[in-house]
Structure formats: structure tokens, C-alpha cells
Design an enzyme around this catalytic site. Structure first.
Site, short mmCIF file in Angstrom:
data_model
loop_
_atom_site.label_atom_id
_atom_site.label_comp_id
_atom_site.label_asym_id
_atom_site.label_seq_id
_atom_site.Cartn_x
_atom_site.Cartn_y
_atom_site.Cartn_z
CG HIS A 92 -2.17 -0.89 0.85
ND1 HIS A 92 -3.08 -1.29 1.77
CD2 HIS A 92 -2.57 -1.40 -0.34
CE1 HIS A 92 -4.01 -2.02 1.17
NE2 HIS A 92 -3.72 -2.10 -0.10
NE ARG A 132 14.03 -8.01 -20.67
CZ ARG A 132 13.61 -6.74 -20.75
NH1 ARG A 132 12.78 -6.25 -19.85
NH2 ARG A 132 14.04 -5.95 -21.72
NE ARG A 136 13.30 -12.75 -23.29
CZ ARG A 136 14.09 -11.71 -23.09
NH1 ARG A 136 14.22 -10.79 -24.04
NH2 ARG A 136 14.74 -11.56 -21.96
CD GLU A 147 16.83 -10.95 -28.55
OE1 GLU A 147 16.86 -10.02 -27.74
OE2 GLU A 147 16.57 -12.12 -28.21
CG ASN A 160 16.92 -3.37 -24.90
OD1 ASN A 160 16.59 -2.28 -25.32
ND2 ASN A 160 16.28 -3.98 -23.91
CG ASP A 161 20.21 -8.43 -26.98
OD1 ASP A 161 21.29 -8.16 -26.43
OD2 ASP A 161 19.33 -9.12 -26.44
NE ARG A 204 21.30 -5.34 -23.24
CZ ARG A 204 20.17 -6.02 -23.33
NH1 ARG A 204 19.97 -6.88 -24.33
NH2 ARG A 204 19.21 -5.86 -22.47
CB CYS A 240 9.43 -5.60 -26.41
SG CYS A 240 10.53 -6.85 -27.03
C1 PEP Z 1 15.96 -6.58 -26.34
O1 PEP Z 1 17.01 -7.17 -26.61
O2 PEP Z 1 15.63 -5.51 -26.85
C2 PEP Z 1 15.02 -7.14 -25.34
C3 PEP Z 1 13.83 -6.63 -25.16
O3 PEP Z 1 15.45 -8.19 -24.60
P1 PEP Z 1 16.46 -8.08 -23.37
O4 PEP Z 1 16.56 -6.65 -22.97
O5 PEP Z 1 15.88 -8.94 -22.31
O6 PEP Z 1 17.72 -8.64 -23.94
MG MG Z 2 17.38 -9.17 -25.95
#
Ligand code: PEP
Ligand code: MG
Length: 571
Positions: A195, A300, A336, A430, A453-454, A464, A501
Site C-alpha cells: 500500500h 522475461r 519469453r 534482436e 536492446n540487443d 550493452r 519491446c
Molecule cells: C531486447 O534485446 O531488446 C530485449 C527486449 O530483450 P532483453 O533486454 O531482455 O535482452
Molecule cells: Mg534481448
């Protein structure tokens, strides 16, 4: 003494960022004594207890009215829960019985009755219900406080940029202390379901909970509470501070456009954008649904899978995944399959980002993969599940995965286990290989998720997780724009849905680039959800499309970024 910048990880309880000075809160433990009463003192003691109940009730009612006016029904129900405890015969009457029957003082009776109830809460297996223990804790404190007739702590001594830091902060204290002076909250314990977290969201105070390392933070330390990334930065460097202050100014420009849970994610010129949530832990589903998220675009699963430090057994996975689906109340959840290897470097210096991770790991460890797939299928009857395969780099990988999926289904059918045979199967784009060949994969899958991201790390050859090259990691690089445009163009004729994503979808300028390139489905962490919805509602899709045409002709990331920022923030 200047201290080094330090990052403490926690869980986002309330979004937004705050920069300020730590003020440690100490939740005083009430030292109660066990007094033995004389029979002639009992009636007076019961009256003392009843007047504390009444005083608490009046305080809570007043708080409820104010809270309703400020933030609607979502948080005023918290006070209902407290008021109900005060009416609960199991609680109030039992305390009175104890005072009368055992000749003990109110404080001692409250402690005994609440201890029994606390133990009952601790035995509950449902985490949501267990979190409700906090309501009882809060009301017990209030009653004890009112018995001692102490004035409430005053916020007047707080600095104007106070970030409350403590082991825990009860929700009603947060409300009572609310003032312009409190800009953030960070607690060592707690979860987004507590809360206190709900109260922080209602009061729009950025908050991080469940961060035990905060124990080392001292009053006066400079802090940044980053309710997007789920971290608290202690003693930030000048550079970090400047970055956050810049973001704050931009955020305020977007704030003018309201975006509540029920407002749709539609651009000014009427393009509907599907906006899902990325989660890392099953507990986040409840909060995502409360935020009005229409889907869990990316769960994830590896974080929960390895949470106990060992592999879970199939039955507990089935139970966990079923609960996730039930909690999502019919909203699609994209599970995933485990993507292990991420952010880990093995002892001999092999970079796991380029090695056995994601689907590669699962194909090499088929017992683990099959167990997860069986659990997902067995849970699938409880909601709308989708299965997403990470780190795919070839059609061969995908075919191998399909063979295993088929085998798992056959096994379940043979054992007469109920499951949904139509769970959609998707693939993450990715890796550069997947980006180049996604059209070849399209006939084998039901949907795609674009993991920027990847993708960015592999396209730009920038690890990264390596701080030393972080400045080179740039979503506005022309190579990335071209890659994204190509993916969009390759997939458009296939008609297969695609959701972005990666974090590129979570920052308003880079998300605007995605919309400009034609993507209409994004999934972002809860911390970024309302910020992205606000951005969507404040832009025109036609403008973004013409911006995309212009930036695709540019040569340098900086030029691109300037153009995008000027378009989104209309400077
Ligand atoms: C990505 O790679 O963009 C992704 C969403 O997966 P993660 O960040 O878990 O590698
Ligand atoms: Mg990824």
C-alpha cells in the site's frame, strides 16, 4: 568528503524521477510495558482504548475525503481497509476482551492480538494478501500513537527536496507527511503491491522499494530516484545530474498532456497504438493491469526461473504461470522463454552476448526448455498466453525449436493434459541475422517482437553492459534507422504483427522514431508506461512520418536526435 557515485537496484513502486537529499525515516518501535491493572482500573482502560479507536477513525475518515478529492477512488480504498480493521470484531473486540479478562493495559492487549494476526498473515501463500499485513501494521501504529497522544511528526523540518529513505514507510505516514517538500521515496523493504507503493503512485511521488543496500545511505546524501530504471543513484556525478535534470525539463513539457490508465494510446491525428508492458517478475502483472496496460508485451521469464538460485520444478512453474495468466484477466501475456547468458561473462573471458544464450542455450539444454514449454502449455488454459523465442539467428534454430514444441504438445496430448494448442509462437528480432531474414521466418511464426536492446548492440558493435562504450550505444544511428525501416518493410506484406519491446520504445524521442517508421505496437517497462502514453497522445502520426523521411536521409546520429527532439518537444 566527496563520495563515489553508486547505483542501488530496487523495484519500481512509482514512476518518475526525483533528485533530492536523503532524509532517513525511523519508524519508532513503541516500547510497550505489560501492566497489570486493578479491577477498578479496567473500565477506564477500555475507555482509553475506545477513544484511541475513535480518534483513529476520525483521522482516517478525514484522510479518506482528502485522498478521494486528490486522486480518485484508487487510493481511498486503502483507507477503507484500515477502517475495516477498526470495525473488525476479531480485532477490536478481542482487544477489549483481553483488557477485561486478563487485566492488562491497552498497548499490551493490542500487541498480543496483532501478533496472532501477523502470524496468520505470514502463513498466507498469496503474496497479494500477505502484503495486506501492512494495513494491520499501520493501524496498530496509529492506535498506539493515539493512545500516547503524541503529535504527528511535522514535515516542516524537512528540506524542500526531501527523499524519504527507510526500512519501510507506512502508507498513512506517507500521506500525512505529504507536502511539496517530499519529492521521492526509497525503502529497503516492500514490493510494488504494498500500500505504500500504491500511495506513492497516487501522490505521484517517484518511489523505489525492496532495495536493501539503502541501509548505507545517510541523511543528507544526494540521491536520484529513477522510477524508470528501478534504481537509486547515490552521490551522482555532475554529468549524471545534468542528464537527469535535462530529462526532467523534457518530461514536464509532456506532462501537460494527461494520460491516465483509462485514456487510450491514440495520436493527435487518430492512430491507435497498442501499448503493452514489459515485466521481469510475475508480481508486476497486477500492477501492470492496474496501470491499464492492455497486454504484457514481454515477460522475461528467466528472472523468476532462476530466482531461488536453482531450477524450479514443473509443478511450481505451472502454478506460477497460471497465476500470471489469471491475474492478467484475459489480457495477452507474452512469455519469453528463458534468455540466459545475458550480462554474464564467463571466467575465461568469453562474451556470453556472442555465445550460447537465449534459444541457443535452450536447444543445447532441451530438458530445461521442454520443462518450461510443458509448464507454459499446461498453464495456457488459464488465460491468453503467447510464447516468444529469444536470440534466434537462423531459420534452422527456429525449425529446431518448432520440433521440440511439437514434441511437447504430443506428450501432453498423450498424457491427456489439457492445454491450448493454439498458443501463438513468436520470435524476437534482436540479432542482425534475424533482422535481415525476418521475412523468411514469417511463415513459421505468428508474431514478432523487435528487441532493440540487443539489435543495437550487435549492429553497432557496442557491448550493452560495458560502461566504457556506453556513449556509442545510439538508437539514432543511421544504421539503426535503416535496419528498422528494413524490418518494417520486410514484414509489412506478411501481415504478421510486430511489437517493439526494447528500451528504444521506452524513451519518448526514440519511441517517436518508431512510430514515424510505421510501428504501431510498443511494449515498455511499467516505469515508462505513462510517459510513453503521454508522448503518443501529444504527437501527430503524419508529422512523425514526415520526420522519419527526413531523418532517414541524415548522416549523423546527433543531427537525427536534434531533429527528433525538436519534433517531439516542439521546440
Ligand atoms: C531486447 O534485446 O531488446 C530485449 C527486449 O530483450 P532483453 O533486454 O531482455 O535482452
Ligand atoms: Mg534481448
Amino acid at each position: 568528503m566527496t563520495r563515489e557515485e553508486r547505483i542501488i537496484h530496487g523495484v519500481v513502486a512509482s514512476v518518475g524521477t526525483a533528485v533530492g537529499k536523503a532524509v532517513r525515516t525511523f519508524d519508532p518501535l513503541f516500547v510497550s510495558f505489560n501492566f497489570k491493572l486493578r479491577p477498578d482500573q479496567v473500565r477506564k482502560e477500555v475507555e482509553r482504548f475506545r477513544s484511541s479507536v475513535e480518534k483513529s477513525r476520525v483521522q482516517l475518515k478525514r484522510m479518506q475525503v482528502e485522498l478521494k478529492r486528490k486522486s480518485g477512488p484508487e487510493s481511498s480504498f486503502l483507507i477503507d481497509a484500515h477502517l475495516l480493521v477498526l470495525q473488525d470484531r476479531l480485532f477490536v473486540d478481542r482487544i477489549i476482551e483481553k483488557i477485561e479478562g486478563e487485566y492488562i493495559n491497552s498497548e499490551w492487549a493490542i500487541q498480543q492480538v496483532s501478533d496472532d494476526l501477523f502470524q496468520a498473515y505470514d502463513r498466507l501463500s498469496d503474496e497479494y494478501l500477505r502484503e495486506r499485513r501492512g494495513d494491520l501494521d499501520d493501524i496498530v501504529r496509529r492506535l498506539l500513537h493515539n493512545l500516547q497522544s503524541k503529535p504527528l511528526p511535522s514535515f516542516k523540518k524537512l528540506p524542500y527536496d526531501a527523499i524519504l529513505v527507510g526500512k519501510s514507510v507506512p502508507p498513512s505516514t506517507l500521506f500525512e507527511l505529504r507536502s511539496q517538500r517530499i519529492v521521492g521515496l526509497a525503502t529497503e523493504t516492500g514490493s510494488p503491491l504494498s500500500h505504500t507503493a500504491i500511495m506513492a503512485r497516487s501522490l505521484e511521488i517517484p518511489a523505489i522499494v525492496g532495495a536493501p543496500e539503502l541501509a548505507d545511505v545517510a541523511s543528507g546524501d544526494l540521491l536520484i530516484v529513477d522510477g524508470e530504471r528501478g534504481v537509486v543513484i547515490v552521490s551522482p556525478s555532475d554529468e549524471t545530474l545534468a542528464t537527469y535534470k535535462g530529462r526532467d525539463r523534457e518530461g514536464k513539457k509532456l506532462k501537460a498532456k494527461s494520460a491516465t490508465a483509462s485514456t487510450p494510446a491514440v495520436t493527435e491525428d487518430g492512430t491507435r497504438i497498442s501499448l503493452g508492458a514489459n515485466i521481469n517478475f510475475s508480481e508486476e502483472v497486477r500492477s501492470a493491469i492496474a496501470h491499464g496496460c492492455e497486454s504484457i508485451g514481454l515477460y522475461r521469464t528467466e528472472f523468476d526461473f532462476f530466482r531461488e538460485g536453482k531450477q524450479p520444478d514443473e509443478e511450481s512453474l505451472v502454478a506460477d504461470y497460471s497465476l500470471v495468466l489469471k491475474t492478467a484477466k484475459g489480457a495477452p501475456v507474452t512469455f519469453r522463454t528463458i534468455d540466459v547468458g545475458i550480462d554474464q561473462k564467463s571466467w575465461d573471458g568469453v562474451n556470453m552476448n556472442l555465445g550460447v544464450r537465449g534459444l541457443r542455450f535452450c536447444l543445447e539444454n532441451q530438458d530445461v526448455f521442454k520443462k518450461q514449454l510443458r509448464s507454459l502449455y499446461r498453464a495456457s488454459a488459464h488465460g491468453t498466453a503467447r510464447i516468444l523465442l529469444p536470440f534466434v539467428s537462423s531459420v534452422d534454430d527456429l525449425d529446431a525449436a518448432h520440433d521440440i514444441i511439437e514434441e511437447v504438445r504430443r506428450e501432453l496430448t498423450a498424457k491427456r493434459q489439457p492445454y491450448d494448442p493454439n498458443v501463438p509462437i513468436g520470435v524476437m528480432i534482436e540479432t542482425p541475422a534475424a533482422a535481415q531474414t525476418c521475412d523468411l521466418m514469417a511463415s513459421r511464426v505468428d508474431f514478432f517482437c523487435l528487441g532493440t536492446n540487443d539489435l543495437i548492440q550487435y549492429y553497432l558493435v557496442v557491448d550493452r553492459s560495458d560502461q566504457s562504450v556506453v556513449h556509442l550505444y545510439n538508437p539514432f544511428h543511421p544504421a539503426i534507422l535503416r535496419c528498422l525501416q528494413q524490418v518494417y518493410t520486410l514484414l509489412k506484406p506478411t501481415g504478421k504483427p510486430i511489437t517493439v519491446c526494447g528500451e528504444m520504445a521506452a524513451d519518448p524521442p526514440s519511441a517517436a522514431v518508431l512510430l514515424g517508421l510505421g510501428f504501431t505496437s510498443l511494449s515498455v517497462s511499467l516505469g515508462a508506461y505513462s510517459r510513453i502514453k503521454r508522448m503518443i497522445r501529444s504527437v501527430s502520426s503524419a508529422h512523425l512520418k514526415s520526420m522519419a523521411t527526413q531523418i532517414l536521409k541524415m548522416q549523423k546520429p546527433k543531427e537525427v536526435e536534434e531533429k527528433v527532439r525538436a519534433t517531439v518537444y516542439r521546440t
